[in-house]
Design a protein around this motif. Structure first.
Motif, PDB file in Angstrom:
ATOM      1  N   PHE A   1      13.099   0.049  38.136  1.00  0.00           N
ATOM      2  CA  PHE A   1      11.717  -0.516  38.213  1.00  0.00           C
ATOM      3  C   PHE A   1      11.106  -0.461  36.660  1.00  0.00           C
ATOM      4  O   PHE A   1      11.007   0.509  36.184  1.00  0.00           O
ATOM      5  CB  PHE A   1      10.841   0.662  39.224  1.00  0.00           C
ATOM      6  N   LYS A   2      10.510  -1.583  36.465  1.00  0.00           N
ATOM      7  CA  LYS A   2       9.576  -1.663  35.374  1.00  0.00           C
ATOM      8  C   LYS A   2       8.289  -2.129  35.530  1.00  0.00           C
ATOM      9  O   LYS A   2       8.035  -3.026  36.307  1.00  0.00           O
ATOM     10  CB  LYS A   2      10.746  -2.717  34.420  1.00  0.00           C
ATOM     11  N   VAL A   3       7.348  -1.762  34.448  1.00  0.00           N
ATOM     12  CA  VAL A   3       6.258  -2.317  34.660  1.00  0.00           C
ATOM     13  C   VAL A   3       5.699  -2.756  33.199  1.00  0.00           C
ATOM     14  O   VAL A   3       5.829  -1.928  32.196  1.00  0.00           O
ATOM     15  CB  VAL A   3       5.287  -1.042  35.163  1.00  0.00           C
ATOM     16  N   GLU A   4       4.802  -3.712  33.284  1.00  0.00           N
ATOM     17  CA  GLU A   4       4.338  -4.251  31.892  1.00  0.00           C
ATOM     18  C   GLU A   4       2.938  -3.697  31.885  1.00  0.00           C
ATOM     19  O   GLU A   4       2.374  -3.507  32.924  1.00  0.00           O
ATOM     20  CB  GLU A   4       4.184  -5.846  31.945  1.00  0.00           C
ATOM     21  N   THR A   5       2.542  -3.437  30.697  1.00  0.00           N
ATOM     22  CA  THR A   5       1.156  -2.806  30.406  1.00  0.00           C
ATOM     23  C   THR A   5       0.288  -3.292  29.355  1.00  0.00           C
ATOM     24  O   THR A   5       0.995  -4.086  28.417  1.00  0.00           O
ATOM     25  CB  THR A   5       1.112  -1.050  30.109  1.00  0.00           C
ATOM     26  N   GLN A   6      -0.902  -3.228  29.391  1.00  0.00           N
ATOM     27  CA  GLN A   6      -1.750  -3.732  28.237  1.00  0.00           C
ATOM     28  C   GLN A   6      -2.785  -2.816  28.220  1.00  0.00           C
ATOM     29  O   GLN A   6      -3.375  -2.329  29.204  1.00  0.00           O
ATOM     30  CB  GLN A   6      -2.340  -5.227  28.690  1.00  0.00           C
ATOM     31  N   LEU A   7      -3.394  -2.406  26.999  1.00  0.00           N
ATOM     32  CA  LEU A   7      -4.194  -1.498  26.906  1.00  0.00           C
ATOM     33  C   LEU A   7      -5.484  -2.102  26.061  1.00  0.00           C
ATOM     34  O   LEU A   7      -5.228  -2.700  25.081  1.00  0.00           O
ATOM     35  CB  LEU A   7      -3.778  -0.383  26.144  1.00  0.00           C
ATOM     36  N   LYS A   8      -6.787  -1.845  26.722  1.00  0.00           N
ATOM     37  CA  LYS A   8      -8.071  -2.534  26.116  1.00  0.00           C
ATOM     38  C   LYS A   8      -9.248  -1.593  26.007  1.00  0.00           C
ATOM     39  O   LYS A   8      -9.099  -0.501  26.901  1.00  0.00           O
ATOM     40  CB  LYS A   8      -8.569  -3.751  26.928  1.00  0.00           C
ATOM     41  N   ALA A   9      -9.946  -1.575  24.852  1.00  0.00           N
ATOM     42  CA  ALA A   9     -10.954  -1.182  24.819  1.00  0.00           C
ATOM     43  C   ALA A   9     -12.335  -1.938  24.522  1.00  0.00           C
ATOM     44  O   ALA A   9     -12.148  -2.585  23.463  1.00  0.00           O
ATOM     45  CB  ALA A   9     -10.953  -0.076  23.723  1.00  0.00           C
ATOM     46  N   SER A  10     -12.993  -2.140  25.541  1.00  0.00           N
ATOM     47  CA  SER A  10     -14.060  -3.060  25.300  1.00  0.00           C
ATOM     48  C   SER A  10     -13.510  -4.681  25.001  1.00  0.00           C
ATOM     49  O   SER A  10     -12.453  -4.992  25.877  1.00  0.00           O
ATOM     50  CB  SER A  10     -15.048  -3.093  24.079  1.00  0.00           C
ATOM     51  N   THR A  11     -13.478  -5.591  24.184  1.00  0.00           N
ATOM     52  CA  THR A  11     -12.857  -6.627  23.992  1.00  0.00           C
ATOM     53  C   THR A  11     -11.767  -6.593  23.022  1.00  0.00           C
ATOM     54  O   THR A  11     -11.100  -7.639  22.975  1.00  0.00           O
ATOM     55  CB  THR A  11     -13.919  -7.598  23.136  1.00  0.00           C
ATOM     56  N   HIS A  12     -11.409  -5.403  22.755  1.00  0.00           N
ATOM     57  CA  HIS A  12     -10.189  -4.995  21.725  1.00  0.00           C
ATOM     58  C   HIS A  12      -8.953  -5.076  22.634  1.00  0.00           C
ATOM     59  O   HIS A  12      -8.823  -3.952  23.371  1.00  0.00           O
ATOM     60  CB  HIS A  12     -10.460  -3.877  20.835  1.00  0.00           C
ATOM     61  N   THR A  13      -8.055  -5.530  22.317  1.00  0.00           N
ATOM     62  CA  THR A  13      -6.559  -5.394  22.796  1.00  0.00           C
ATOM     63  C   THR A  13      -5.710  -4.460  21.858  1.00  0.00           C
ATOM     64  O   THR A  13      -5.440  -4.848  20.773  1.00  0.00           O
ATOM     65  CB  THR A  13      -5.818  -6.704  22.838  1.00  0.00           C
ATOM     66  N   LEU A  14      -5.650  -3.157  22.372  1.00  0.00           N
ATOM     67  CA  LEU A  14      -5.163  -2.054  21.402  1.00  0.00           C
ATOM     68  C   LEU A  14      -3.744  -2.366  21.397  1.00  0.00           C
ATOM     69  O   LEU A  14      -2.962  -1.770  20.438  1.00  0.00           O
ATOM     70  CB  LEU A  14      -5.446  -0.851  22.085  1.00  0.00           C
ATOM     71  N   ASP A  15      -3.076  -2.996  22.151  1.00  0.00           N
ATOM     72  CA  ASP A  15      -1.607  -3.297  21.871  1.00  0.00           C
ATOM     73  C   ASP A  15      -1.301  -3.886  20.615  1.00  0.00           C
ATOM     74  O   ASP A  15      -0.177  -3.948  19.736  1.00  0.00           O
ATOM     75  CB  ASP A  15      -0.892  -4.175  22.947  1.00  0.00           C
ATOM     76  N   LEU A  16      -2.396  -4.606  19.869  1.00  0.00           N
ATOM     77  CA  LEU A  16      -2.109  -5.484  18.693  1.00  0.00           C
ATOM     78  C   LEU A  16      -2.285  -4.731  17.394  1.00  0.00           C
ATOM     79  O   LEU A  16      -2.144  -4.748  16.298  1.00  0.00           O
ATOM     80  CB  LEU A  16      -2.937  -6.641  18.642  1.00  0.00           C
ATOM     81  N   SER A  17      -2.727  -3.312  17.736  1.00  0.00           N
ATOM     82  CA  SER A  17      -3.232  -2.297  16.611  1.00  0.00           C
ATOM     83  C   SER A  17      -2.244  -0.903  16.714  1.00  0.00           C
ATOM     84  O   SER A  17      -3.161   0.025  16.372  1.00  0.00           O
ATOM     85  CB  SER A  17      -4.791  -1.957  16.557  1.00  0.00           C
ATOM     86  N   LEU A  18      -1.462  -1.101  17.523  1.00  0.00           N
ATOM     87  CA  LEU A  18      -0.778   0.407  17.856  1.00  0.00           C
ATOM     88  C   LEU A  18      -0.073   1.154  16.438  1.00  0.00           C
ATOM     89  O   LEU A  18       0.141   2.362  16.452  1.00  0.00           O
ATOM     90  CB  LEU A  18       0.248   0.443  18.824  1.00  0.00           C
ATOM     91  N   ASP A  19      -0.006   0.441  15.450  1.00  0.00           N
ATOM     92  CA  ASP A  19       0.210   0.955  14.108  1.00  0.00           C
ATOM     93  C   ASP A  19      -0.401   1.753  13.443  1.00  0.00           C
ATOM     94  O   ASP A  19      -0.322   2.207  12.464  1.00  0.00           O
ATOM     95  CB  ASP A  19       1.190  -0.206  13.379  1.00  0.00           C
ATOM     96  N   ASP A  20      -1.974   1.553  13.927  1.00  0.00           N
ATOM     97  CA  ASP A  20      -3.105   2.177  13.305  1.00  0.00           C
ATOM     98  C   ASP A  20      -3.990   3.006  14.366  1.00  0.00           C
ATOM     99  O   ASP A  20      -4.730   2.371  15.001  1.00  0.00           O
ATOM    100  CB  ASP A  20      -4.123   1.035  12.664  1.00  0.00           C
ATOM    101  N   LEU A  21      -3.176   4.095  14.763  1.00  0.00           N
ATOM    102  CA  LEU A  21      -3.795   4.813  15.920  1.00  0.00           C
ATOM    103  C   LEU A  21      -5.305   5.217  15.570  1.00  0.00           C
ATOM    104  O   LEU A  21      -5.952   5.385  16.552  1.00  0.00           O
ATOM    105  CB  LEU A  21      -2.878   5.988  16.118  1.00  0.00           C
ATOM    106  N   GLU A  22      -5.539   5.583  14.332  1.00  0.00           N
ATOM    107  CA  GLU A  22      -7.159   5.963  14.083  1.00  0.00           C
ATOM    108  C   GLU A  22      -7.836   4.658  14.511  1.00  0.00           C
ATOM    109  O   GLU A  22      -8.982   4.947  14.931  1.00  0.00           O
ATOM    110  CB  GLU A  22      -7.262   6.265  12.648  1.00  0.00           C
ATOM    111  N   LEU A  23      -7.533   3.419  14.203  1.00  0.00           N
ATOM    112  CA  LEU A  23      -8.405   2.501  14.645  1.00  0.00           C
ATOM    113  C   LEU A  23      -8.516   2.300  16.077  1.00  0.00           C
ATOM    114  O   LEU A  23      -9.510   2.028  16.671  1.00  0.00           O
ATOM    115  CB  LEU A  23      -7.841   1.163  14.022  1.00  0.00           C
ATOM    116  N   CYS A  24      -7.309   2.511  16.706  1.00  0.00           N
ATOM    117  CA  CYS A  24      -7.495   2.482  18.227  1.00  0.00           C
ATOM    118  C   CYS A  24      -8.450   3.466  18.814  1.00  0.00           C
ATOM    119  O   CYS A  24      -9.244   3.292  19.599  1.00  0.00           O
ATOM    120  CB  CYS A  24      -6.005   2.626  18.723  1.00  0.00           C
TER     121      CYS A  24
END
Length: 290
Positions: A113-136
């Motif tokens: 069983f597999k699930v797709e995920t997306q993580l957002k904070a307000s209008t920011h899609t955090l999946d695009l910034s996971l290489d910078d955890l401080e920014l997330c």
């Protein structure tokens, strides 16, 4: 940002985790809308967040909502350390793995069983910034929650607590005293449990509960794991001293899993915990009430 993360007593933030099953036979959103499936889906999410945040504290689920075709989980973080652990777990793929594991067990769906995920904070899609955890972390901090916890979530939390109080351990089998333990199982206390490879959820549960005893467990595992022999454990303690006990324990057991591969089994960890008189932690990992 550094000043805000130091204010641990007042730090809060909000993120929304979007989930979508990739299995044609399982629709998480439809299941949540079903009265019976609602509680099971909530339990899967709660267990996953507990694994990834390093315990029950530090966060709360505010609302689950329809984001067709995805199920949205609005989470309020009240502890910066818990939020950082969650982000690290999410970035490494451990959150997705934990979701899959708990869903396979509780929803009785195939192990793949597999699930797709997306993580957002307000209008920011955090999946695009996971290489910078401080920014997330900063995006989550600035996305303050706009609501109190939903009444439906309060009800599900109470139901989960009631179930935990009434829970009785159900190991795979309870053989007669003279019966041999099956080769794919192991014995712990009065139960026999099916053996398996350690998962990310196991590593996180161990790291959250072992505390200062992680070195002792590591040295027991080192008896049969070359990757932990010699100065390896002391080196890990030095290398991750600033990150704290959780990260030290996490890195030790992760190294064991990486080195041993399919031989990094649940039974080996449980035996090491028994040797270190940490039976209560073994019970927690096995989901057995003492």
């Amino acid at each position: 940002m550094a000043d805000r993360t130091l204010e641990r007593g007042t730090w809060t933030g909000c993120a929304v985790l979007f989930l979508q099953s990739m299995s044609p036979t399982v629709n998480l959103l439809s299941l949540y809308k079903d009265q019976h499936g609602k509680f099971i889906v909530f339990k899967v999410i709660k267990l996953t967040l507990t694994d990834s945040a390093g315990g029950l504290g530090g966060y709360e689920i505010l609302k689950l909502h329809d984001a067709d075709p995805m199920l949205g989980v609005e989470v309020k973080f009240v502890d910066v350390d818990a939020c950082q652990r969650f982000l690290k777990s999410y970035a490494s793929g451990a959150v997705r793995q934990s979701l899959s594991q708990h869903a396979s067990r509780l929803l009785t769906v195939p192990s793949e069983f597999k699930v797709e995920t997306q993580l957002k904070a307000s209008t920011h899609t955090l999946d695009l910034s996971l290489d910078d955890l401080e920014l997330c972390l900063q995006h989550i901090h600035f996305a303050q929650p706009e609501r109190l916890r939903d009444d439906e979530i309060n009800s599900l939390e109470q139901q989960l607590q009631k179930q935990a109080l009434n829970h009785e351990p159900q190991p795979v089998t309870l053989p007669l005293q003279d019966n041999p333990v099956p080769s794919n199982c192991f014995k712990f206390q009065r139960g026999v449990f099916e053996d398996r490879i350690l998962t990310a959820a196991d590593v996180q549960s161990f790291s959250n509960g072992v505390g200062r005893q992680w070195k002792h467990v590591g040295r027991v595992l080192a008896k049969s794991c070359r990757a932990l022999k010699g100065p390896a454990i002391d080196n890990l303690a030095y290398e991750y001293e600033r990150e704290g006990l959780y990260e030290q324990a996490y890195q030790m057991l992760s190294r064991f899993v990486q080195a041993e591969g399919r031989a990094a089994t649940l039974s080996r960890l449980v035996r090491a915990l028994e040797d270190c008189k940490l039976n209560s932690l073994a019970e927690n990992i096995l989901d057995v009430q003492p």
